[in-house]
Scaffold this motif. Structure first.
Motif, mmCIF file in Angstrom:
data_model
loop_
_atom_site.group_PDB
_atom_site.id
_atom_site.type_symbol
_atom_site.label_atom_id
_atom_site.label_comp_id
_atom_site.label_asym_id
_atom_site.label_seq_id
_atom_site.Cartn_x
_atom_site.Cartn_y
_atom_site.Cartn_z
ATOM 1 N N ASN A 1 -1.282 11.943 6.807
ATOM 2 C CA ASN A 1 -0.976 10.598 7.295
ATOM 3 C C ASN A 1 0.496 10.263 7.097
ATOM 4 N N LYS A 2 1.054 10.772 6.002
ATOM 5 C CA LYS A 2 2.465 10.516 5.754
ATOM 6 C C LYS A 2 3.317 11.126 6.867
ATOM 7 N N ASP A 3 2.941 12.342 7.292
ATOM 8 C CA ASP A 3 3.724 13.014 8.336
ATOM 9 C C ASP A 3 3.866 12.159 9.590
ATOM 10 N N PRO B 1 1.348 -10.435 4.980
ATOM 11 C CA PRO B 1 0.981 -9.743 3.728
ATOM 12 C C PRO B 1 -0.404 -9.113 3.773
ATOM 13 N N VAL B 2 -1.363 -9.776 4.377
ATOM 14 C CA VAL B 2 -2.716 -9.215 4.395
ATOM 15 C C VAL B 2 -2.748 -7.981 5.301
ATOM 16 N N ASP C 1 -2.407 -0.348 3.759
ATOM 17 C CA ASP C 1 -2.288 0.501 2.562
ATOM 18 C C ASP C 1 -3.665 0.915 2.059
ATOM 19 N N ASN C 2 -4.501 -0.094 1.955
ATOM 20 C CA ASN C 2 -5.852 0.097 1.486
ATOM 21 C C ASN C 2 -6.602 1.118 2.352
ATOM 22 N N TYR C 3 -6.413 1.010 3.629
ATOM 23 C CA TYR C 3 -7.067 1.920 4.582
ATOM 24 C C TYR C 3 -6.623 3.354 4.352
ATOM 25 N N TYR C 4 -5.300 3.559 4.248
ATOM 26 C CA TYR C 4 -4.806 4.928 4.061
ATOM 27 C C TYR C 4 -5.293 5.515 2.740
ATOM 28 N N THR C 5 -5.222 4.720 1.687
ATOM 29 C CA THR C 5 -5.657 5.203 0.379
ATOM 30 C C THR C 5 -7.133 5.585 0.405
#
Lengths: 755, 755
Positions: free
Chosen positions: A122-124, A399-400, A406-410
């Motif tokens: 995902n980072k790529d 913000p949400v 972030d939450n999704y990727y983690t």
């Protein structure tokens, strides 16, 4: 008067540019800090600016006001050209993340089946994802059309394919880089949208050839709305019922080729048609697909969690499945879309509030006294009430949206690790609980925010009067492109109900069984902490909510706490009714409200958390952000004052003397910074693509120029339409009505005829 | 599967036709009586049916789903063709009203200046007006484009011209019959919309030539949004500041020719351009006009109330004016539009509720148990809550729309008589008071109902899921065409404020001075009867509202009375605040609510009056109509339960146990007749022009057929877009990213380069 030079810059009558300049001169807040707040970090802010800069200056990707004049085929072709261009950006973006400009070509090695190159993370693709997300604000149909391939098709393979299948289709074949094959996501059918489990297309296993036969059994099973099907897809991932030995194993996913990748001819058994014009997003080639005895190898079934295995001895096929994961993964393809739509809500909101705010400052209407200049729209209390809460909503979405992403990727990363590493069932259990919470949050936030932004565009269009109705000011296409977000990837009402039912269940667990997992639920559901529930439900002596009036930043939290109280009381009421009737559907109207209120409190919480990290240091800037926070809360309390009184959280007099009073006080206070607040979105004119909202505030001249440019003098002659002959024939029809009858109504003639 | 014959009519899976047939079989109400109720009288019902029948079968006027595919120029040309055709219908319609098919050609004699033929009355054009009003539902841009000429241009001349001017322009020159000249209404400017008094275009009197010189002094004075200007108008009525001897007499109206009527060339000093694409209604050729020293004879000024007279001796010009009437007449051109938009609201509402109701009955989604068939959408409580109140709203608009239209014609007739017969100032005073009430009602009802129908279309589109987003199901264009109604002929917010301020003034007069004219105010403002105000304001001991529970029809009036209580309390609160602050604008948000609540109570009153005349005799039919009446009231009480509690009209528990309970009880009761209720609008499929809503309920087959018909196989080959080469080039780009650089990133080569 079509040239700027003929306008008197010192005209006392209209000088919107000066109005905007004055606002900017008088602003006391720090736009850079605001922008960093909105974009989460200074680094991200820089990245976003540079991506936008590239997009709006790219000769192929940029949009101008002539964009609004495109006909459907032109839109489709232009969109495809942009996709071709984007594929190059994608390769560059991946190399940028990987710092791999100096090595052997990265993509080539990823494509080479012989090499054991690692896969993309995902980072790529993080820069490219952000690029697409920004394009969604500028040219939504482009990001959707390429998003169907990369997101839906790609994520479906990633979520449901084995490691080898993922590598084969996405890397070796090149789908991931928009090379070799182009995919579409054949889920929805003519007769079934939200109810995925009831899809009717079949994939019947044929043990003789070790193949599946794909069939569309009847008209309503026709795959429908399939983005990319009409023109561009070479492959589909099709949702079909798996039939083995006559037994129906439910809906699974299959890679089914559609077109010859060399000639683009339709393959045998494939029938495809164009769905034509939609309310918006005509640049997407949505189509329908019917499969008639289409044969695919058994190995084209995506088999991470469910597999058809043929016994090598007996030849008897059996179905092996991991039901829990299978179900989760089935929906995860849509999850990414929902999460991204919350970010889209922020971007779209920022675009249209910028346009409308600048117009409101530049536009004058009616004078207070006969000789005073006309009043700027923004100085009318009603206009402030219409516009400024929309700015607050946009600020509260940011913000949400970042938090959810972030939450999704983690969580997805954890799921992937847990499912591939044969992890303990405990860790699998944990991640599936996290995923459930993510489903609730993303469903509620997607529904609530896409609805809010649909209303925002509509309200702000109206606030720009007639000029809001011109296609060249963006609201029309903006609205038409936007509102499908309320329907796709889960209808907003259905999503709201699903989210709310889970929340009610959590409440019941917490209230009756004391079940509450603080590490899991603290983030989004802290109002369901059993202690909190107890406190709220037992305050019978002094039930009404009182705002603390210290004025310190800590006291601001009251503006969120009150929503927790509302939620607990509302959910308790719903739970009680459901216990009585055992029919949750009867409470649907209230359940939709739970989803909305949950989103409101979560938006307040994420905003407050971000502001409390003190990265925004300038006091005036912090102050205005807290005012937006309060306004957001008060605006919705006022809108829902019925519920706040009904559940005895506020007394009638509090509504009048606290809520509405504070609300009306805040509006003029925030009004003084409305230009700075929208400038802080840092959207260049090319993104706004609406001349009444350009930065310099030269509303009339900019708008006039764009109108002239897009509507040059007629080829036939100035002011003469191509159909001028028809006009002249109509106006100068010389005959009377009677003559046109080819007879007469003259009485003497009629008399003769009756003889 | 594209042929009906391939669909199994007994398929257990989907058979929407059967669902609709079942509803019709089970209906217990009388559709004919309902339709007579909706169309006011059986005669009118017959007339409406026959006009619709003619329109939808006329080869030029009819619309089909390919209508949604038209590009802008095609829309414009097709609209003009329809106008040419309508001009013939108009002549026939007038002859029909006058029974004059057997005499010398009526229109010819009306056009002949030598003959002293009488003029056309409102009655004469009543059939044609109704025809136009029905067309507004089927092809809104057509009715607007011709309406600008006949309504705005024509009414402006009728309202502001002398008898001779009216006769000359409308009859002799033929404008009234769409002959000779085609007019546009040049009021709005780029910089001024609602604020007519501040228009900047000038008409300067030149005594030497006895002419006016018309000028656009600066860019913002450009006439803007002028329907008909871009392509079709030969003449404008221009709103200009009258300047005589350097003195500014305010804004008056002038007939200013634009194009040579023989060649269609633009006349000297006239500059015109096309405004191009709009959000909707692209069939209207809105344009901009700039006047540069355009000379017109003095006599082209419309001079019924204001006249420039030249002293025959001294040659000195003076301005004579009747200020009171001048002001009234200045706005009356817009009045007709507002009144008609209330009728449009009924028609549009009926079109989209019919489509959405049939879809809700035919469409299934999710099953209650694993083996039961999927549930019809209409059987979900949430779907009932979304759909059925929209049916009630549509039913409640009809009586008020007819009432307002009657009222408008009567009052205008009286005004015309009073102003031409040198009547007593008392009778002039009376009619101007009536006109004022009409302004209030039409403003409030226009704003409220156009907003309601905009929400109705949006909500119902969403209720049809993805299929609502297809252009061929009408919602997209319907919404885009509709929403301009919230802006033009008076922006809804401005109109609401204006209406509400008048109502507050009436309240103050009644409450403080006991002023209340029952013969004038009884119709719309009976809640402002001083006795009633006193009663409401003094019930401090038992302030809460109680619904009578007798169940008789008389008790139903409670559902309206409660709105009168709400209005009185709300207005009293507003009046008090304004007295304190002396700033009505601070109360704007509440004032908009007053306008809305006033409309709601008036809609309830007109409905109740019509139902009480007992012409609807069938008991079951009366019962369902009363249920709609109650639902309408409860739906809005619930929506505004905040205000009802805030002003202590309802206690929290009443909201839960009376309002919301009754509301939820009514929905399933009305649901049983939802198909009959929408069938009763009697709209043929050609009017709906949306296959998911056709009468037979064969949703999927009808929809599929229209899609296929409008999107035939590509010329290039099935499934191959014209831009297939670009697609293939993109997918098969053989080069790597590095190769594309025309250099290399191979480290060995780079090493060489750094040597």
């Amino acid at each position: 008067m079509t040239r700027g030079s003929t306008v008197n810059p010192d005209s006392p009558v209209f000088n919107p540019k000066k109005f905007l300049a004055t606002e900017r001169d008088n602003s006391k807040i720090n736009i850079t800090q605001l922008n960093h707040f909105l974009e989460s970090t200074p680094e991200n802010s820089r990245l976003v600016r540079s991506l936008i800069d590239q997009i709006v200056n790219d000769p192929i990707l940029k949009t101008q006001t002539n964009y609004y004049d495109n006909e459907i085929l032109k839109e489709r072709e232009q969109t495809l050209k942009k996709i071709a261009r984007l594929s190059l950006y994608m390769e560059q973006d991946i190399k940028t993340v990987r710092h791999s400009f100096r090595n052997k070509d990265l993509l080539k090695s990823l494509q080479d089946e012989q090499e054991n190159a690692n896969t993309l993370t995902n980072k790529d693709i993080s820069i490219f994802d952000k690029r697409l997300s920004l394009i969604a604000m500028i040219d939504p149909q482009l990001s959707t059309r390429v998003g169907v391939h990369l997101g839906l098709f790609g994520n479906c393979i990633k979520g449901n394919g084995t490691d080898e299948q993922i590598k084969y289709w996405l890397q070796t074949k090149g789908a991931l880089f928009i090379k070799g094959i182009y995919g579409c996501f054949a889920m929805t059918e003519l007769g079934h949208g939200s109810n995925v489990a009831q899809m009717q297309t079949t994939a019947t296993y044929n043990p003789e050839d070790d193949t599946f036969i794909i069939n569309t059994p009847n008209l309503t099973a026709t795959k429908w709305w399939i983005g990319g099907a009409a023109h561009s897809a070479t492959h589909s991932v099709a949702y079909c019922r798996l039939i083995v030995n006559g037994k129906d194993y439910g809906v699974k996913t299959f890679v089914v080729p559609l077109r010859n990748i060399t000639t683009f001819d339709l393959l045998p058994g494939i029938s495809i048609g164009d769905l034509g014009k939609k309310m918006g997003r005509d640049g997407i080639d949505n189509g329908w697909i019917q499969y008639k005895n289409v044969v695919i190898p058994r190995e084209y079934m995506l088999s991470r969690f469910t597999k058809v295995v043929k016994d090598p001895q007996t030849g008897v096929p059996t179905v092996k499945t991991q039901p829990q994961l299978d179900q989760i993964s089935g929906y995860s393809a849509l999850l990414s879309g929902r999460v991204n739509m919350v970010m889209d809500s922020f971007r779209f909101g920022s675009r249209f509030t910028t346009i409308a705010t600048r117009y409101a400052v530049g536009r004058q209407q009616f004078a207070n006294t006969k000789d005073s200049p006309e009043t700027q729209l923004i100085n009318y209390p009603l206009h402030q009430y219409r516009l400024i809460p929309q700015i607050a909503i946009t600020y509260l979405i940011s913000p949400v949206a970042f938090d959810l992403l972030d939450n999704y990727y983690t969580t997805l990363e954890e799921l992937y690790t847990a499912s591939s590493n044969k992890s303990s069932s405990a860790s699998l259990d944990l991640v599936s609980k996290k995923l459930k919470n993510l489903f609730v949050d993303s469903a509620a936030l997607k529904a609530t925010n896409t609805w809010l932004v649909a209303q925002l565009i509509d309200e702000l269009r109206q606030s720009c009067g007639g000029h809001g109705y011109s296609q060249y000011n963006g609201f029309g296409k903006g609205y038409n492109d936007w509102v499908v977000q309320c329907t796709w990837e889960g209808d907003n009402n259905i999503l709201s109900l699903t989210a709310a039912k889970s929340i009610v269940k959590k409440f019941v667990d917490a209230a009756l069984k004391g079940k509450y997992n603080s590490s899991l639920d603290e983030h989004s559901f802290d109002y369901l902490n059993p202690t909190n529930i107890m406190k709220i439900m037992s305050t019978s002596s002094s039930p009404y909510f009182e705002f603390k009036e210290g004025g310190g930043e800590d006291d601001n939290q009251d503006y969120r706490t009150i929503w927790g109280v509302m939620l607990v009381k509302l959910i308790a009421h719903i739970a009680k009714q459901i216990r009585k009737t055992n029919d949750p559907d009867m409470m649907s109207k209230s359940l939709v409200m739970v989803s909305k209120f949950h989103s409101i409190q979560l938006m307040l919480k994420c905003f407050e958390t971000k502001l409390n990290n003190k990265k925004t240091s300038d006091p005036k800037t912090r102050e205005i952000l807290w005012k937006l926070y309060k306004l957001f809360s008060l605006y919705f309390i006022d809108k829902h004052s019925g519920e706040f009184q009904q559940f005895k959280i506020l007394k009638p007099d509090q509504v009048t003397n606290v809520i509405q009073k504070k609300l009306l006080q805040l509006l003029p206070e925030i009004r003084t910074e409305c230009i700075a607040l929208t400038d802080a979105f840092k959207l260049p004119d090319e993104v706004l693509n609406a001349p009444i909202g350009y930065y310099d505030g030269d509303i009339y001249q900019n708008y006039f120029n764009e109108i002239i440019q897009n509507n040059p003098v007629e080829k036939t002659e100035a002011g003469k339409p191509p159909y001028v002959d028809l006009l002249l024939k109509t106006l100068h029809r010389g005959y009377t009505f009677d003559e046109a009858l080819g007879g007469s109504s003259d009485s003497s003639i009629l008399e003769k005829l009756s003889k």
